[in-house]
Motif scaffolding. Sequence first.
Motif, mmCIF file in Angstrom:
data_model
loop_
_atom_site.group_PDB
_atom_site.id
_atom_site.type_symbol
_atom_site.label_atom_id
_atom_site.label_comp_id
_atom_site.label_asym_id
_atom_site.label_seq_id
_atom_site.Cartn_x
_atom_site.Cartn_y
_atom_site.Cartn_z
ATOM 1 N N UNK A 168 5.373 21.715 12.001
ATOM 2 C CA UNK A 168 6.240 20.809 12.773
ATOM 3 C C UNK A 168 5.425 19.819 13.593
ATOM 4 N N UNK A 169 6.071 18.752 13.980
ATOM 5 C CA UNK A 169 5.560 17.796 14.974
ATOM 6 C C UNK A 169 4.159 17.276 14.686
ATOM 7 N N UNK A 170 3.339 17.224 15.760
ATOM 8 C CA UNK A 170 1.997 16.647 15.669
ATOM 9 C C UNK A 170 1.099 17.443 14.722
ATOM 10 N N UNK A 171 1.393 18.723 14.578
ATOM 11 C CA UNK A 171 0.555 19.574 13.719
ATOM 12 C C UNK A 171 0.548 19.111 12.263
ATOM 13 N N UNK A 172 1.612 18.390 11.886
ATOM 14 C CA UNK A 172 1.692 17.917 10.499
ATOM 15 C C UNK A 172 0.718 16.766 10.250
ATOM 16 N N UNK A 173 0.296 16.102 11.344
ATOM 17 C CA UNK A 173 -0.456 14.854 11.198
ATOM 18 C C UNK A 173 -1.721 14.982 10.359
ATOM 19 N N UNK A 174 -2.431 16.095 10.533
ATOM 20 C CA UNK A 174 -3.693 16.181 9.801
ATOM 21 C C UNK A 174 -3.465 16.306 8.294
ATOM 22 N N UNK A 175 -2.289 16.812 7.898
ATOM 23 C CA UNK A 175 -1.976 16.873 6.455
ATOM 24 C C UNK A 175 -1.473 15.513 5.976
ATOM 25 N N UNK A 176 -0.652 14.874 6.802
ATOM 26 C CA UNK A 176 -0.077 13.574 6.409
ATOM 27 C C UNK A 176 -1.165 12.499 6.335
ATOM 28 N N UNK A 177 -2.227 12.693 7.118
ATOM 29 C CA UNK A 177 -3.355 11.769 7.106
ATOM 30 C C UNK A 177 -3.965 11.687 5.694
ATOM 31 N N UNK A 178 -3.950 12.807 4.975
ATOM 32 C CA UNK A 178 -4.577 12.862 3.653
ATOM 33 C C UNK A 178 -3.689 12.337 2.530
ATOM 34 N N UNK A 179 -2.478 11.880 2.856
ATOM 35 C CA UNK A 179 -1.570 11.423 1.802
ATOM 36 C C UNK A 179 -1.468 9.898 1.820
ATOM 37 N N UNK A 180 -1.884 9.282 0.727
ATOM 38 C CA UNK A 180 -1.875 7.832 0.611
ATOM 39 C C UNK A 180 -0.441 7.309 0.690
ATOM 40 N N UNK A 181 -0.277 6.138 1.283
ATOM 41 C CA UNK A 181 1.062 5.564 1.477
ATOM 42 C C UNK A 181 1.809 5.412 0.148
ATOM 43 N N UNK A 182 1.049 5.120 -0.919
ATOM 44 C CA UNK A 182 1.669 4.951 -2.237
ATOM 45 C C UNK A 182 2.218 6.253 -2.806
ATOM 46 N N UNK A 183 1.759 7.395 -2.267
ATOM 47 C CA UNK A 183 2.209 8.694 -2.762
ATOM 48 C C UNK A 183 3.338 9.279 -1.929
ATOM 49 N N UNK A 184 3.804 8.534 -0.932
ATOM 50 C CA UNK A 184 4.896 9.042 -0.094
ATOM 51 C C UNK A 184 6.213 8.826 -0.825
ATOM 52 N N UNK A 185 7.037 9.880 -0.858
ATOM 53 C CA UNK A 185 8.319 9.802 -1.539
ATOM 54 C C UNK A 185 9.180 8.747 -0.859
ATOM 55 N N UNK A 186 9.761 7.844 -1.632
ATOM 56 C CA UNK A 186 10.668 6.849 -1.058
ATOM 57 C C UNK A 186 10.003 5.524 -0.748
ATOM 58 N N UNK A 187 8.667 5.469 -0.807
ATOM 59 C CA UNK A 187 8.003 4.182 -0.603
ATOM 60 C C UNK A 187 7.901 3.507 -1.967
ATOM 61 N N UNK A 188 8.569 2.388 -2.103
ATOM 62 C CA UNK A 188 8.590 1.697 -3.392
ATOM 63 C C UNK A 188 7.199 1.199 -3.750
ATOM 64 N N UNK A 189 6.909 1.138 -5.072
ATOM 65 C CA UNK A 189 5.564 0.705 -5.465
ATOM 66 C C UNK A 189 5.339 -0.766 -5.106
ATOM 67 N N UNK A 190 6.438 -1.499 -4.875
ATOM 68 C CA UNK A 190 6.277 -2.899 -4.468
ATOM 69 C C UNK A 190 5.872 -2.990 -3.007
ATOM 70 N N UNK A 191 6.394 -2.072 -2.194
ATOM 71 C CA UNK A 191 6.121 -2.165 -0.761
ATOM 72 C C UNK A 191 4.826 -1.488 -0.345
ATOM 73 N N UNK A 192 4.309 -0.569 -1.199
ATOM 74 C CA UNK A 192 3.083 0.136 -0.811
ATOM 75 C C UNK A 192 1.925 -0.836 -0.523
ATOM 76 N N UNK A 193 1.651 -1.820 -1.403
ATOM 77 C CA UNK A 193 0.534 -2.737 -1.114
ATOM 78 C C UNK A 193 0.752 -3.522 0.182
ATOM 79 N N UNK A 194 2.014 -3.919 0.426
ATOM 80 C CA UNK A 194 2.324 -4.691 1.628
ATOM 81 C C UNK A 194 2.100 -3.839 2.882
ATOM 82 N N UNK A 195 2.555 -2.576 2.821
ATOM 83 C CA UNK A 195 2.346 -1.670 3.958
ATOM 84 C C UNK A 195 0.856 -1.511 4.230
ATOM 85 N N UNK A 196 0.101 -1.358 3.133
ATOM 86 C CA UNK A 196 -1.332 -1.130 3.247
ATOM 87 C C UNK A 196 -1.992 -2.344 3.915
ATOM 88 N N UNK A 197 -1.568 -3.544 3.496
ATOM 89 C CA UNK A 197 -2.127 -4.773 4.072
ATOM 90 C C UNK A 197 -1.884 -4.835 5.570
#
Lengths: 430, 102
Positions: A168-197
Amino acid sequence: MFALCDCNNFYASCERLFRPDLERRPVAVLSNNDGCVIARSSEVKALGVPMGAPYFREEGRFRHFGVEVFSSNYPLYEDLSRRVTDSLRSLVPDVEVYSIDEAFLYMDTLPEAAADPSEFCRRVRERVLHWTGIPVSIGLGETKTLAKAANRIAKKDPSREGIFTMPHGEEADRYLEGIDIGDVWGVGFRNAPKLRRLGVRTARALKHADGEWIRRRFTICEARTSRELNGLVCFPFTEAPGPRKTIRVSRSFGDPVTELLSLREAISYFAFSAAETLRGEGSAAGKIHLFLMTSPFGSAPRYANAATARFDVPTSCTTDIVGQALKCLERIFVEGYPYKKAGVALTDLADGAHLQGHLFREIKKPWEGSLMKAVDHLNMEFGRGTVYTASMGIRDRRSWVMRRGHVSPRYTTCWEDLPSVLPPEGAQLP
Amino acid sequence: MNSRSTTGFPSPADPFREDPLDINSLLVRNRASTFLMRSAGEIPGWSIEEGDILVVDRSCVAREGDLAVIARDGELALREVASTRIPVWGVVRGVVRVLRRG
């Protein structure tokens, strides 16, 4: 609490079920028409073969490492997928099938699951493996997005033994840190590059991004995903899928097709099969789209185009649908190109039971419905392709059929293809 | 003729109606875990012949004396269960043989 149960290398695991000799051997499964690699056993992943790699590029390497290659055998995968779902339902009342190899489980309805979700999921995992032979990984989280993220970790980190719970909460951060934005469920492949920029490179960054800012720069979807990463449910459990919005049938051709006649046959076939699915769901289509393209590889001249037509009255009648598809084809076909892929999509789907009439067209030919019923019945009773439109061409002379050079038997859906089992040791073979 | 098709009097048998026997309910206890296989040879002592269809259930816990499917040298093979410690692919619950074709 949500759980996401995902079958490990699903198609490769299916191919192994009746082939004990393939255990711990590299197994790859190819897309329709043997185009690209769409499933890899862990051994094939370890060779560095990427998902979606074109088969012709990997063929040499596969031969060198003794990779067992299969064409896709969807009747087998579909059957095993249903068995996995049934096994899940035997333990969990709320199962939402998300795709052929993934399902969300809702943990809060069963007291024993809610008490210790991770221990409960261990049992679920064991049962699915025991009953179906398919190994699964399960990720747990407060939201579907977190469960999906947890599933990645369950799968990638062998020490988790196939189960991981996102803290829960902040404890999840160290795991979420290792997940690329493009691999997050619900982030469209069109928006991933824009988010990254804009500096949002990981799941953790999206979690802590300002909600207002996200909504302004992106869509409501990304804003919801951000909230879900914070443990706020935006995508609730939904057991029944909404009605389908599109029915799509498309294929790559075994050999490139240049003639209009062969293309007409292929398009008629796609339209026929889309119409069949449409009737099976009791709906009718308002529009038809057709696309046509040459291969994106190689040096041959390239061409791609699409056409759309609207039906006066939504229809589910094969002859209407095939007819419109062929008219679309006439509009975009250009002679002289080696076409590699084509497809038909039916959209603007309406419930067939309450169709709106059209002012200037006579209400449907009264015999149409019973004709279609008869066609579907014959094809169901005597096998697909018993009755078809003349524009589809003679069955054995179709030059555009799929290439499926490595297809395994339909072990579970065809009497002739049942797996064979040897007598006990010492007994006589015939 | 059942009550749904009578237009006159309801059948006096209605309250006693039972479902007709279904061979599946005898052979298949668990649809999710039951697979059909074909015997590649004769199995002495079990009256199983080449070509017979075996009903194999993966969810059964193997007991001593069961006929089980195991993985042997990379192939699926039958074996009488003598020790329950050996992992099995599934347990044979039944045999089906069709005598008359067509």
